[in-house]
Design a protein around this motif. Structure first.
Motif, PDB file in Angstrom:
ATOM      1  N   MET A 126       0.837  -1.186   0.000  1.00  0.00           N
ATOM      2  CA  MET A 126       0.000   0.000   0.000  1.00  0.00           C
ATOM      3  C   MET A 126       0.875   1.241   0.000  1.00  0.00           C
ATOM      4  SD  MET A 126      -3.264  -0.634   0.037  1.00  0.00           S
ATOM      5  CE  MET A 126      -3.953   0.852   0.750  1.00  0.00           C
ATOM      6  N   PRO A 127       0.581   2.242  -0.821  1.00  0.00           N
ATOM      7  CA  PRO A 127       1.352   3.480  -0.787  1.00  0.00           C
ATOM      8  C   PRO A 127       1.139   4.211   0.527  1.00  0.00           C
ATOM      9  CG  PRO A 127      -0.561   3.704  -2.226  1.00  0.00           C
ATOM     10  CD  PRO A 127      -0.478   2.255  -1.839  1.00  0.00           C
ATOM     11  N   PRO A 128       2.159   4.942   1.018  1.00  0.00           N
ATOM     12  CA  PRO A 128       2.059   5.596   2.335  1.00  0.00           C
ATOM     13  C   PRO A 128       0.854   6.517   2.466  1.00  0.00           C
ATOM     14  CG  PRO A 128       4.305   5.712   1.487  1.00  0.00           C
ATOM     15  CD  PRO A 128       3.458   5.159   0.378  1.00  0.00           C
ATOM     16  N   GLU A 129       0.468   7.163   1.379  1.00  0.00           N
ATOM     17  CA  GLU A 129      -0.645   8.119   1.478  1.00  0.00           C
ATOM     18  C   GLU A 129      -1.990   7.420   1.736  1.00  0.00           C
ATOM     19  OE1 GLU A 129       0.242   7.419  -2.952  1.00  0.00           O
ATOM     20  OE2 GLU A 129       1.374   7.786  -1.098  1.00  0.00           O
ATOM     21  N   LYS A 130      -2.028   6.098   1.599  1.00  0.00           N
ATOM     22  CA  LYS A 130      -3.257   5.351   1.853  1.00  0.00           C
ATOM     23  C   LYS A 130      -3.384   4.933   3.317  1.00  0.00           C
ATOM     24  CE  LYS A 130      -4.868   4.913  -2.451  1.00  0.00           C
ATOM     25  NZ  LYS A 130      -6.204   5.336  -2.879  1.00  0.00           N
ATOM     26  N   GLU A 131      -2.393   5.225   4.140  1.00  0.00           N
ATOM     27  CA  GLU A 131      -2.394   4.771   5.529  1.00  0.00           C
ATOM     28  C   GLU A 131      -2.668   5.939   6.475  1.00  0.00           C
ATOM     29  OE1 GLU A 131       1.554   3.198   5.612  1.00  0.00           O
ATOM     30  OE2 GLU A 131       0.914   1.226   4.882  1.00  0.00           O
ATOM     31  N   SER A 158      -7.559   2.781  16.930  1.00  0.00           N
ATOM     32  CA  SER A 158      -6.635   3.116  18.016  1.00  0.00           C
ATOM     33  C   SER A 158      -5.196   3.263  17.533  1.00  0.00           C
ATOM     34  CB  SER A 158      -6.696   2.048  19.111  1.00  0.00           C
ATOM     35  OG  SER A 158      -6.196   0.799  18.631  1.00  0.00           O
ATOM     36  N   TRP A 159      -4.924   2.856  16.275  1.00  0.00           N
ATOM     37  CA  TRP A 159      -3.559   2.976  15.746  1.00  0.00           C
ATOM     38  C   TRP A 159      -3.426   4.353  15.088  1.00  0.00           C
ATOM     39  CZ3 TRP A 159      -3.994  -2.124  12.479  1.00  0.00           C
ATOM     40  CH2 TRP A 159      -4.241  -3.202  13.344  1.00  0.00           C
ATOM     41  N   GLY A 160      -2.923   5.306  15.798  1.00  0.00           N
ATOM     42  CA  GLY A 160      -2.736   6.627  15.231  1.00  0.00           C
ATOM     43  C   GLY A 160      -1.665   6.633  14.150  1.00  0.00           C
ATOM     44  N   PRO A 161      -1.547   7.729  13.387  1.00  0.00           N
ATOM     45  CA  PRO A 161      -0.576   7.798  12.285  1.00  0.00           C
ATOM     46  C   PRO A 161       0.863   7.550  12.718  1.00  0.00           C
ATOM     47  CG  PRO A 161      -2.138   9.607  12.181  1.00  0.00           C
ATOM     48  CD  PRO A 161      -2.369   8.924  13.494  1.00  0.00           C
ATOM     49  N   ASP A 162       1.179   7.775  14.012  1.00  0.00           N
ATOM     50  CA  ASP A 162       2.537   7.567  14.495  1.00  0.00           C
ATOM     51  C   ASP A 162       2.727   6.189  15.129  1.00  0.00           C
ATOM     52  OD1 ASP A 162       0.869   8.038  16.630  1.00  0.00           O
ATOM     53  OD2 ASP A 162       2.277   9.357  17.699  1.00  0.00           O
TER      54      ASP A 162
END
Length: 241
Positions: free
Chosen positions: A213-218, A226-230
């Motif tokens: 998956m490309p990073p911009e899709k995450e 509960s899984w934040g971007p960091d």
């Protein structure tokens, strides 16, 4: 105009009222990949070859892993080649094979993992806990077990669950951590809750990388809220290790 009505309206006396169930899947494959695919499916699905032979100029192979005479068929002949654009076209996306228990699914995962065969996606759909693999030619193969342990329960849940309507994909998980939890005594119901509701077993970065998956899709639909971007699952530097 004349009409041939012979046999019209005649019904069997048995009135069985049966429905057809899926019996097998057949693949026409490239000639040079015939043996490789047979060996891969024998390994991943514990298939036995019930017949291999020739039908005029065709080579055929029938395999099964249960009481049926065959569940998979491979057909080829010299000159059949793989279409290089196949994966980008409308086609069969994947076939799915069910284990009766979570233990059967996890044991198969571990056996394949130790051979260097990894799923490109491990996900709790809400209905099933599913591991997705790709065969040597790119066909998807899903290994699954019912997340409720009972078809009638998961079928009813699918009809009424607002969370499934909002997210038909499900939640990703790390199968190795699920094995650890199972070995510690967690039941199927507990594992399902901890994956689907709690997001307790996020995929490791190297597992996520197999999604391509490309990073911009995450984060994506199948990432727990509960899984934040960091969250460490998104750390691509760890995935490169």
């Amino acid at each position: 105009m004349t009409t041939d009505s012979a046999g019209s309206g005649v019904l069997p006396l048995s009135n069985a009222n049966e429905k057809a169930a899926i019996h097998h899947i057949a693949f026409k494959v490239a000639f040079e990949e015939f043996d490789e695919l047979i060996d891969w499916y024998r390994n991943v699905l514990d298939m036995d070859v019930n017949f291999r032979g020739k039908q005029i100029d065709l080579e055929v192979c029938f395999l099964a892993n249960d009481r049926a005479n065959h569940r998979l068929v491979f057909v080829t002949r010299p000159g059949i080649e793989r279409d290089p654009t196949y994966r980008g076209r409308a086609r069969l996306d994947h076939s799915a094979f069910e284990f009766a228990t979570i233990d059967g699914l996890l044991e198969k995962y571990a056996a394949l993992r130790d051979q260097g065969i990894h799923p490109y996606m491990s996900i709790d759909h809400g209905l099933t806990l599913s591991l997705y693999y790709r065969d040597p030619t790119g066909h998807g193969v899903e290994l699954q077990t019912d997340a409720h342990g009972d078809w009638s329960s998961s079928k009813q849940w699918m009809h009424v669950a607002s969370e499934f309507a909002a997210n038909p994909a499900g939640i990703l998980f790390d199968p190795d951590r699920v094995i650890e939890a199972r070995n510690a005594g967690a039941s199927l119901d507990e594992l399902h809750r901890r994956i689907y509701d709690d997001g307790e077993f996020p995929p490791r970065p190297e597992q996520r990388a197999r999604l391509q998956m490309p990073p911009e899709k995450e984060p994506y639909l199948w990432d727990h809220s509960s899984w934040g971007p960091d969250h460490p699952t998104f750390d691509r530097r760890l995935g490169d290790r």
